[in-house]
Motif scaffolding. Structure first.
Motif, mmCIF file in Angstrom:
data_model
loop_
_atom_site.group_PDB
_atom_site.id
_atom_site.type_symbol
_atom_site.label_atom_id
_atom_site.label_comp_id
_atom_site.label_asym_id
_atom_site.label_seq_id
_atom_site.Cartn_x
_atom_site.Cartn_y
_atom_site.Cartn_z
ATOM 1 N N GLY A 41 0.812 -1.025 -0.086
ATOM 2 C CA GLY A 41 0.148 0.085 -0.148
ATOM 3 C C GLY A 41 0.937 1.346 0.065
ATOM 4 O O GLY A 41 0.532 2.357 -0.541
ATOM 5 N N LEU A 42 2.051 1.087 0.658
ATOM 6 C CA LEU A 42 2.966 2.369 0.481
ATOM 7 C C LEU A 42 3.295 2.836 -0.906
ATOM 8 O O LEU A 42 3.497 4.190 -1.244
ATOM 9 C CB LEU A 42 4.207 1.919 1.069
ATOM 10 C CG LEU A 42 4.126 1.835 2.522
ATOM 11 C CD1 LEU A 42 5.646 1.344 3.271
ATOM 12 C CD2 LEU A 42 3.867 3.009 3.133
ATOM 13 N N LEU A 43 2.944 1.994 -2.069
ATOM 14 C CA LEU A 43 3.097 2.421 -3.565
ATOM 15 C C LEU A 43 2.168 3.151 -3.653
ATOM 16 O O LEU A 43 2.338 4.253 -4.549
ATOM 17 C CB LEU A 43 3.103 1.218 -4.365
ATOM 18 C CG LEU A 43 4.117 -0.152 -4.195
ATOM 19 C CD1 LEU A 43 3.771 -1.141 -5.099
ATOM 20 C CD2 LEU A 43 5.478 0.757 -4.818
ATOM 21 N N VAL A 44 0.967 3.113 -3.077
ATOM 22 C CA VAL A 44 0.007 4.088 -3.414
ATOM 23 C C VAL A 44 0.274 5.620 -2.581
ATOM 24 O O VAL A 44 0.171 6.625 -3.188
ATOM 25 C CB VAL A 44 -1.291 3.595 -2.638
ATOM 26 C CG1 VAL A 44 -2.459 4.937 -2.725
ATOM 27 C CG2 VAL A 44 -1.956 2.451 -3.230
ATOM 28 N N THR A 45 0.886 5.424 -1.708
ATOM 29 C CA THR A 45 1.404 6.650 -0.989
ATOM 30 C C THR A 45 2.445 7.351 -1.596
ATOM 31 O O THR A 45 2.666 8.478 -1.799
ATOM 32 C CB THR A 45 2.007 6.090 0.394
ATOM 33 O OG1 THR A 45 0.753 5.635 1.265
ATOM 34 C CG2 THR A 45 2.543 7.461 1.255
ATOM 35 N N LEU A 46 3.326 6.558 -2.123
ATOM 36 C CA LEU A 46 4.417 7.189 -2.884
ATOM 37 C C LEU A 46 4.042 7.934 -4.161
ATOM 38 O O LEU A 46 4.489 9.070 -4.349
ATOM 39 C CB LEU A 46 5.575 5.871 -3.386
ATOM 40 C CG LEU A 46 6.466 6.249 -4.563
ATOM 41 C CD1 LEU A 46 7.550 7.390 -3.658
ATOM 42 C CD2 LEU A 46 7.252 5.303 -5.058
ATOM 43 N N ASN A 82 4.634 2.127 -17.120
ATOM 44 C CA ASN A 82 3.827 0.988 -17.155
ATOM 45 C C ASN A 82 4.739 -0.272 -17.477
ATOM 46 O O ASN A 82 4.488 -1.314 -16.984
ATOM 47 C CB ASN A 82 2.427 1.097 -17.839
ATOM 48 C CG ASN A 82 1.479 2.073 -17.086
ATOM 49 O OD1 ASN A 82 1.412 1.821 -15.737
ATOM 50 N ND2 ASN A 82 0.920 2.849 -17.801
ATOM 51 N N GLY A 83 5.462 0.016 -18.600
ATOM 52 C CA GLY A 83 6.141 -1.157 -19.074
ATOM 53 C C GLY A 83 7.422 -1.517 -17.945
ATOM 54 O O GLY A 83 7.582 -2.721 -17.659
ATOM 55 N N VAL A 84 7.960 -0.611 -17.383
ATOM 56 C CA VAL A 84 8.762 -0.881 -16.230
ATOM 57 C C VAL A 84 8.295 -1.580 -15.243
ATOM 58 O O VAL A 84 8.509 -2.742 -14.749
ATOM 59 C CB VAL A 84 9.505 0.453 -15.775
ATOM 60 C CG1 VAL A 84 10.409 0.109 -14.480
ATOM 61 C CG2 VAL A 84 10.311 1.213 -16.858
ATOM 62 N N ALA A 85 6.746 -1.314 -14.866
ATOM 63 C CA ALA A 85 6.005 -1.737 -13.768
ATOM 64 C C ALA A 85 5.767 -3.417 -14.187
ATOM 65 O O ALA A 85 5.925 -4.377 -13.354
ATOM 66 C CB ALA A 85 4.735 -1.138 -13.452
ATOM 67 N N MET A 94 9.575 -1.379 -8.844
ATOM 68 C CA MET A 94 8.232 -1.089 -8.857
ATOM 69 C C MET A 94 7.798 0.327 -8.278
ATOM 70 O O MET A 94 7.100 0.950 -8.892
ATOM 71 C CB MET A 94 7.400 -1.977 -7.887
ATOM 72 C CG MET A 94 5.804 -1.944 -8.093
ATOM 73 S SD MET A 94 5.540 -2.562 -9.705
ATOM 74 C CE MET A 94 3.717 -2.235 -9.841
ATOM 75 N N SER A 95 8.776 0.822 -7.014
ATOM 76 C CA SER A 95 8.589 2.116 -6.841
ATOM 77 C C SER A 95 9.033 3.071 -7.841
ATOM 78 O O SER A 95 8.299 4.322 -7.921
ATOM 79 C CB SER A 95 9.298 2.377 -5.346
ATOM 80 O OG SER A 95 8.995 1.567 -4.398
ATOM 81 N N LEU A 96 9.890 2.896 -8.365
ATOM 82 C CA LEU A 96 10.397 3.823 -9.381
ATOM 83 C C LEU A 96 9.443 3.926 -10.505
ATOM 84 O O LEU A 96 9.301 4.915 -10.982
ATOM 85 C CB LEU A 96 11.756 3.560 -9.998
ATOM 86 C CG LEU A 96 12.252 4.014 -11.212
ATOM 87 C CD1 LEU A 96 12.648 5.251 -10.852
ATOM 88 C CD2 LEU A 96 13.624 3.373 -11.826
ATOM 89 N N ALA A 97 9.016 2.812 -10.823
ATOM 90 C CA ALA A 97 7.868 2.722 -12.032
ATOM 91 C C ALA A 97 6.704 3.274 -11.794
ATOM 92 O O ALA A 97 5.858 4.043 -12.619
ATOM 93 C CB ALA A 97 7.066 1.487 -12.333
#
Length: 384
Positions: A41-46, A82-85, A94-97
Motif C-alpha cells: 500500500g505504500l506504493l499508493v502513498t509514494l 507501465n512497461g517498467v512496472a 516497482m516504486s520507481l515505476a
C-alpha cells in the motif's frame, strides 16, 4: 468543440487508470514481491505524495507549453513507466515505476481541465469537467476492475503491460486528432499564481480536499483486500465488484457535475454525508448480497461525485488561475490519498480490516465541518 474534450477524456482514462489500477492488484503484488499488503500500500502513498509535492510547481511551469506536444509527451512517459512496472523484479523497481507517472499526472489533469473549461466557458465548468471526468469514472468502471480480472487470469504484470500499450495508442490518437492549442494566460506569472497560497480561504479549500481524499482512500485503497478476506470473494468476483462500484460512479459523475455548478460547498457536504453512510454500512452488510450491493452503490456514487466536486470547487474558488487552482486540488487530493493509504495500513495492522470504514468516516465528518465553515468565508478577489 466536443471531440477534443472527448479525446482528452480518453487520455484521462489511461492517466487515472495508471494511478488507481494498483488498488485492485495490491494483494497479488504483495504476494509476488514478498511484502505485506500494508507495505504494498505504500506504493499508493509514494505515487500520491509525489503528485502532492511536485504537482503545483510542475503545472505552473508547464502551463507555458503548447498543449498537444505536452499531453503526448506525458502519455509516452506513462507508457514507459507501465512497461517498467510490468517487468519489476522487486518492490524498489516497482516504486520507481510508480514515481515516474506521478510527475505527469497533475500536469495532464490540471491543464486538460483548464482546456475543457476554456472551450465551454466558466459558467459550465462543472459540465465540461464532467466530460473530462467521464474518463476518470471509466477508469474506475473499466480500468481498475478489468485490470483486476486480467491480473486474476494472466498475472498482475499483464495488467501493466496492457496499460503501457493503451498509453501509446492514446498518444498516437492525440498526435493525429488533437488540434494544436497554445498556452492561455501565459502572462500569469509563477509568482502571481503562488500568491493564492497566502489566502486563508484557498488554504481551507486545499485542506478540505486533503480531508475528503484521506477519508476515501483510508478504506478504498484496501477495498479489494476487504472483499477477499472479509467477504471471502475470489479475484474474479472482486473484479466484478469493483466494476459495479465504478459503474454506479457514472451516476455520481453526472450528479456531481450539476450540483457543483449550483453550490460547490453544499454539494460537498451532501455527498460526504451519504458517503459516510455507505462506508459505515459496508462491513456489517458484508455477508448480505443486497446489503453489500447497496452500501457499495452509495459509496461508489458519492466517491465519484466528490472527485469532480472537489476539482471544480477549487477552480471556481480562483477563476483567475484555474489550472493552478486545479493543481492545488490534485496536490491536496493526492496528499490525502497518500495519508489515507498510510492510515488504512495502520488501521489494518492494529484494529483490523473491519475498522477501516469507521476510520475513514472520521476524516469525512471533519471535512463536512470545514465545508460548513468555508461557506461563511469571503470569496477570493478576482484580481489576486
Amino acid at each position: 468543440m466536443l471531440f477534443p474534450i472527448l479525446l482528452l477524456s480518453a487520455a484521462g482514462f489511461t492517466v487515472l487508470t495508471t494511478e488507481f489500477i494498483i488498488v485492485g492488484l495490491l494483494p497479488s503484488i504483495a504476494r509476488d514481491l514478498n511484502v505485506s499488503v500494508s507495505q504494498a500500500g505504500l506504493l499508493v502513498t509514494l505515487f500520491a505524495f509525489t503528485v502532492a509535492a511536485f504537482g503545483p510547481f510542475l503545472t505552473a511551469y508547464c502551463a507555458r507549453f503548447q498543449r498537444k506536444r505536452l499531453f503526448i509527451t506525458i502519455l509516452i512517459m506513462f507508457a514507459v513507466a507501465n512497461g517498467v512496472a510490468a517487468l519489476a523484479p522487486n518492490i524498489w523497481v516497482m516504486s520507481l515505476a510508480r514515481l515516474i507517472p506521478a510527475l505527469g499526472l497533475p500536469v495532464f489533469w490540471a491543464l486538460a481541465s483548464e482546456t475543457a473549461v476554456d472551450i465551454v466557458g466558466p459558467a459550465y465548468a462543472g459540465r465540461a469537467i464532467e466530460k473530462i471526468g467521464f474518463g476518470i469514472v471509466c477508469a474506475t468502471v473499466f480500468g481498475i476492475p478489468v485490470g483486476t480480472l486480467i491480473s486474476d487470469m494472466f498475472g498482475w504484470r499483464s495488467a501493466f503491460a496492457v496499460l503501457a500499450v493503451i498509453a501509446l495508442a492514446k498518444a498516437l490518437l492525440l498526435f493525429v486528432y488533437l488540434p494544436v492549442t497554445q498556452a492561455k494566460n501565459a502572462q500569469v506569472t509563477l509568482r502571481s499564481q503562488f500568491k493564492l497560497l497566502r489566502s486563508p480561504l484557498m488554504q481551507g479549500h486545499i485542506l478540505l480536499s486533503i480531508l475528503v481524499f484521506s477519508g476515501m482512500f483510508t478504506a478504498y485503497t484496501y477495498l479489494a483486500d476487504i472483499l477477499e478476506r472479509l467477504a471471502g470473494f475470489d479475484g474474479t468476483l472482486v473484479g466484478w465488484c469493483l466494476m459495479g462500484f465504478g459503474a454506479v460512479g457514472l451516476i455520481g459523475n453526472s450528479l456531481g457535475g450539476r450540483a457543483v455548478d449550483r453550490h460547490p460547498l453544499i454539494a460537498s457536504m451532501v455527498f460526504c454525508g451519504f458517503m459516510i453512510g455507505g462506508m459505515v454500512a459496508l462491513v456489517p452488510a458484508i455477508h448480505s448480497t443486497i446489503g453489500l450491493a447497496a452500501a457499495m452503490a452509495v459509496w461508489g456514487v458519492t466517491q465519484a461525485a466528490m472527485f469532480l466536486v472537489s476539482h471544480v470547487r477549487l477552480m471556481k474558488a480562483a477563476p483567475h488561475a484555474p489550472a493552478f487552482a486545479a493543481s492545488l486540488n490534485i496536490a491536496g487530493g493526492n496528499l490525502g490519498i497518500g495519508l489515507g493509504a498510510l492510515v488504512g495500513g495502520h488501521v489494518i495492522d492494529t484494529l483490523g480490516l473491519a475498522s477501516l470504514g469507521l476510520a475513514a468516516s472520521g476524516f469525512i465528518l471533519v471535512s463536512m465541518l470545514l465545508a460548513l465553515w468555508l461557506m461563511s468565508a469571503k470569496p477570493l478577489p478576482t484580481g489576486a
